[in-house]
Motif scaffolding. Structure first.
Motif, PDB file in Angstrom:
ATOM      1  N   LYS A 133       0.824  -1.217   0.000  1.00  0.00           N
ATOM      2  CA  LYS A 133       0.000   0.000   0.000  1.00  0.00           C
ATOM      3  C   LYS A 133       0.861   1.271   0.000  1.00  0.00           C
ATOM      4  CE  LYS A 133      -4.193  -2.102   1.809  1.00  0.00           C
ATOM      5  NZ  LYS A 133      -5.612  -1.742   1.609  1.00  0.00           N
TER       6      LYS A 133
ATOM      7  N   ALA B  61     -12.056   5.674  11.131  1.00  0.00           N
ATOM      8  CA  ALA B  61     -12.298   5.694   9.684  1.00  0.00           C
ATOM      9  C   ALA B  61     -13.473   6.620   9.363  1.00  0.00           C
ATOM     10  CB  ALA B  61     -12.580   4.286   9.167  1.00  0.00           C
TER      11      ALA B  61
ATOM     12  N   THR C 153     -11.935   0.054  -0.566  1.00  0.00           N
ATOM     13  CA  THR C 153     -13.284   0.604  -0.380  1.00  0.00           C
ATOM     14  C   THR C 153     -13.277   1.928   0.362  1.00  0.00           C
ATOM     15  OG1 THR C 153     -13.507  -0.703   1.648  1.00  0.00           O
ATOM     16  CG2 THR C 153     -14.507  -1.605  -0.362  1.00  0.00           C
ATOM     17  N   SER C 154     -12.165   2.253   1.041  1.00  0.00           N
ATOM     18  CA  SER C 154     -12.203   3.460   1.869  1.00  0.00           C
ATOM     19  C   SER C 154     -12.468   4.705   1.020  1.00  0.00           C
ATOM     20  CB  SER C 154     -10.916   3.605   2.680  1.00  0.00           C
ATOM     21  OG  SER C 154      -9.789   3.496   1.842  1.00  0.00           O
TER      22      SER C 154
ATOM     23  N   LYS D 234     -16.070   5.516   0.567  1.00  0.00           N
ATOM     24  CA  LYS D 234     -16.703   6.188   1.706  1.00  0.00           C
ATOM     25  C   LYS D 234     -16.480   7.698   1.613  1.00  0.00           C
ATOM     26  CE  LYS D 234     -15.148   2.159   4.326  1.00  0.00           C
ATOM     27  NZ  LYS D 234     -14.052   1.667   5.194  1.00  0.00           N
TER      28      LYS D 234
HETATM   29  C1  LIG Z   1     -12.990   0.901   4.872  1.00  0.00           C
HETATM   30  C2  LIG Z   1     -11.998   0.421   5.841  1.00  0.00           C
HETATM   31  C3  LIG Z   1     -10.918  -0.367   5.418  1.00  0.00           C
HETATM   32  C4  LIG Z   1     -10.693  -0.740   3.966  1.00  0.00           C
HETATM   33  O1  LIG Z   1      -9.968   0.257   3.340  1.00  0.00           O
HETATM   34  P1  LIG Z   1      -9.141   0.012   2.012  1.00  0.00           P
HETATM   35  O2  LIG Z   1      -9.463   1.134   1.125  1.00  0.00           O
HETATM   36  O3  LIG Z   1      -9.597  -1.281   1.435  1.00  0.00           O
HETATM   37  O4  LIG Z   1      -7.724  -0.014   2.413  1.00  0.00           O
HETATM   38  C5  LIG Z   1     -10.005  -0.805   6.367  1.00  0.00           C
HETATM   39  N1  LIG Z   1     -10.151  -0.493   7.669  1.00  0.00           N
HETATM   40  C6  LIG Z   1     -11.172   0.253   8.110  1.00  0.00           C
HETATM   41  C7  LIG Z   1     -11.282   0.557   9.566  1.00  0.00           C
HETATM   42  C8  LIG Z   1     -12.130   0.738   7.215  1.00  0.00           C
HETATM   43  O5  LIG Z   1     -13.161   1.462   7.665  1.00  0.00           O
END
Ligand SMILES: *Cc1c(COP(=O)(O)O)cnc(C)c1O
Length: 715
Positions: free
Chosen positions: A503, A572, A595-596, A599
């Motif tokens: 990452k 997050a 996925t973050s 959001k």
């Molecule tokens: C959304 C989320 C992730 C996933 O994030 P990536 O973009 O896949 O790295 C990991 N940890 C937490 C606490 C999250 O809310």
């Protein structure tokens, strides 16, 4: 007439169904009752209500005039639980009363339930929540980890340390799952060296029950009682034993509960022993042969693969398999060698270990990757499983991940949505038209809302930093400085995720001098907020983290970049709701989806990302920022240099100038156009309702209906 319920009754019922956690109104009620305790108790309403007995709560609610709000929330919950006109009622009726069983090693549902580590778990949690909202008949199956994943703190040297705390089941919204005879379910699984017992907890996620297996019971040896203590803890032996409980034990638990799933969905290969147990049961009860039972079971199997690197897949040697799956192989009438073949690409290659992903592919007719690009990578990676097909014909499709909108959306932004989107927008988030109304939000209003969320994040960050520093015994002067870090007028870039080396959390620091220049610029400065955990055994990840943390206390970086410890769902939520820009720079193509950033989109933030995972199919040139061209160099060092250079270019030429280009009212009109475009073009696609609807249409319904058709895709 039955005695009417007290507000304590009502708030307790709400606390025992995680539905409350995606209702901002209900969360607000709990917080208002006692803001200090609410945060100290990690937002756990079960614990809060233990401290507030009926009388004390009654008095407090009267003082705060909460009654009608509590009654309203309770009524809404009952309506939700009883509604019979959901999307699922209309589109997934064929699934009927036999649910889909969704297996996952982790579930990220709420910060108070620490049985997740990262994206895989959050995805599983969001899947359950959307399945509930959509009215899909589905049950979840997982493990209950008392100690969960670790909490992180940082020592004086900037090195990650791990803490584990024991979670008491009675402090959580768990209850013992009971069988048809009314007694708590306990299942057993035999290995060559003994029997493992597990009890089963039930947790309600809206309309969806989640069953969690737990080996911490007296019938087990001391060692086995600890088997499910930690997520991703222990060695290979722990791992296979956990996966045995999850897969084989999980199917037995469902049977003991009287649940006969229509299909099973494996979220990653950890649960791939599950179909073997279904096969065993069908052979026993229906007198089928192994081959027939395998064919029928795999017709009802759905497998989602998440890992784009060969080394990332669970593999076990013959000794571990014999010890743990030997009894299962006996029941299936298979020799160890034939059994090993189920987990091998080449069944006859004795030097190949047993791979859970291979087993999952061989026991599910429908398999998918989690983004378009990941689909390409997966088909290439697993080509050898289907040697006579061309790459395009490999039967691995893709369903791109999405996030559960109500969980990640800031209430303030939600109010904007409520004003400009159609009335029932939150029931129709998968439809593009629904989101087009976002264009009507005025620039000033959107900017003000964003700024207030950003200020909230900054205040929250300062408080968190002060608390962590107090724990480390920092001086008063140091604490004072932390009260002033980050400036709300400065472009704020967030980076938070697991510190897996791919990452590349430190990519932006690769050329430290240029990083210093953008951070320190007097005219157009940039501030950074970092967070994330490294796996306890990952010293490389910890070293990357340490480098970043050390910089945060050195001038000129001090006060302009911060590292927040113990990344979890709560942190997050603050980050994705408050940053201007979300940075994502994995080594392509290793981020299967991510996925973050999705959001962030919902809350009006802009993505600045490598064209990998979901972003490779999301970026249209104007709805955020892309880093590089998507080319991959075979030399990792060259690739990293090239990407670091591209990142600096976009920052300097696009991101920073656009952010600081203001009109006479100090509003960045060009930037706001991009925010709106991001919401309009991405909101409808990268959300979990759309994702679950895709799974239902493309996998669940065909799997439910395919039991009679006879086609074989496995070699
Ligand atoms: C959304 C989320 C992730 C996933 O994030 P990536 O973009 O896949 O790295 C990991 N940890 C937490 C606490 C999250 O809310």
């Amino acid at each position: 007439m039955p005695q009417s319920k007290t507000i304590h009754d009502k708030l307790s019922e709400l606390a025992n169904n995680l539905w409350w956690s995606w209702q901002p109104e209900v969360t607000m009620i709990y917080r208002e009752i006692d803001p200090t305790r609410w945060s100290e108790l990690s937002h756990n309403p079960v614990l809060l209500l233990r401290e507030y007995g009926p009388e004390k709560l009654e008095a407090r609610a009267r003082e705060l005039v909460l009654h009608s709000r509590i009654n309203g929330a309770y009524r809404r919950w009952q309506e939700y639980m009883q509604s019979t006109d959901t999307w699922g009622d209309v589109h997934a009726a064929v699934l009927g009363y036999r649910p889909a069983a969704y297996f996952s090693a982790e579930f990220g549902l709420h910060e108070s339930l620490r049985i997740y580590s990262g994206g895989l778990g959050i995805l599983a949690g969001d899947h359950l929540k959307s399945a509930s909202d959509l009215g899909i008949p589905l049950v979840g199956v997982g493990l209950f980890y008392h100690e969960g994943y670790f909490s992180q703190y940082i020592d004086q040297d900037g090195w990650q340390k791990e803490d584990y705390t024991f979670a008491e089941p009675s402090h959580l919204p768990l209850r013992e799952a009971v069988g048809a005879d009314g007694t708590p379910v306990v299942i057993t699984v035999d290995t060559r060296r003994g029997r493992i017992h597990a009890r089963v907890w039930r947790i309600d996620v809206g309309r969806v029950p989640l069953y969690l297996l737990d080996t911490n019971i007296a019938a087990n040896s001391e060692e086995d009682r600890k088997l499910t203590a930690r997520l991703y803890g222990g060695d290979q032996r722990t791992r296979i034993r956990q996966e045995l409980i999850l897969g084989v034990g999980g199917v037995r638990a469902l049977a003991a509960l009287g649940i006969n799933p229509r299909l099973i969905h494996m979220n990653e290969g950890h649960s791939a022993f599950a179909p073997l147990e279904i096969i065993r049961q069908r052979m026993k009860h229906d007198g089928m042969s192994f081959d027939d039972s395998l064919r029928e079971t795999s017709a009802a199997g759905v497998f989602t693969t998440h890992t784009p690197v060969p080394a990332g897949h669970d593999r076990f040697d013959g000794g571990l398999i014999e010890e743990h799956l030997g009894p299962q192989a006996d029941d299936l009438g298979l020799s160890l060698d034939t059994f090993m073949g189920l987990g091998r690409v080449d069944p006859h290659n004795p030097s190949e270990p047993f791979c859970m992903t291979v087993l999952a592919f061989k026991t599910s007719r429908r398999a998918n990757a989690v983004s378009n690009l990941h689909g390409v990578v997966s088909r290439r990676m697993w080509h050898s499983l289907w040697p006579y097909r061309s790459e395009e014909e490999i039967p691995i499709g893709h369903i791109t991940n999405g996030v559960h909108v109500p969980t990640w959306l800031a209430p303030q932004i939600r109010q904007l949505y409520d004003r400009v989107l159609p009335n029932n927008w939150f029931l129709r988030t998968g439809e593009p038209d629904v989101w087009s109304g976002f264009e009507h939000v005025t620039a000033g209003e959107l900017w003000e809302t964003h700024q207030s969320l950003k200020s909230r994040l900054i205040v929250y960050s300062r408080n968190r930093l002060v608390k962590a520093a107090q724990k480390r015994g920092s001086t008063d002067e140091e604490l004072q400085q932390l009260q002033n870090v980050l400036d709300p007028r400065v472009l704020l870039i967030g980076f938070a995720r697991r510190f897996a080396p791919y990452k590349r959390a430190d990519l932006v620091l690769r050329d430290l001098e240029r990083f210093r220049q953008i951070i320190e610029s007097s005219e157009h400065p940039v501030h950074f907020v970092f967070a994330g955990k490294a796996h306890p055994a990952d010293d490389h990840g910890k070293a990357i983290m340490q480098r970043i943390i050390r910089l945060t206390s050195e001038p000129p970086f001090r006060g302009r970049m911060v590292f927040l410890d113990d990344y979890d769902i709560n942190l997050a939520r603050h980050l994705v709701q408050g940053v201007d820009v979300w940075l994502n720079n994995p080594r392509r193509p290793l981020e299967a989806s991510g996925t973050s950033g999705q959001k962030v989109v919902l809350n009006g933030g802009l993505n600045l990302s490598i064209l990998d995972g979901w972003w490779a199919e999301a970026f249209d040139g104007h709805n955020g920022f892309g880093i590089g061209t998507g080319l991959i160099h075979s030399n990792q060092d060259i690739q990293d240099n090239r990407d670091a250079e591209a990142l600096m270019q976009v920052l300097n030429n696009e991101v920073i100038p656009l952010y600081y280009e203001r009109d006479k009212d100090d509003v960045p009109q060009g930037w706001i156009r991009r925010m709106k475009r991001a919401v309009r073009t991405l909101g409808w696609r990268f959300n979990a309702d759309r994702m679950v609807m895709d799974y239902v249409r493309e996998c669940y319904i065909p799997a439910a209906g395919s039991l009679s058709c006879d086609m074989t895709i496995m070699p």
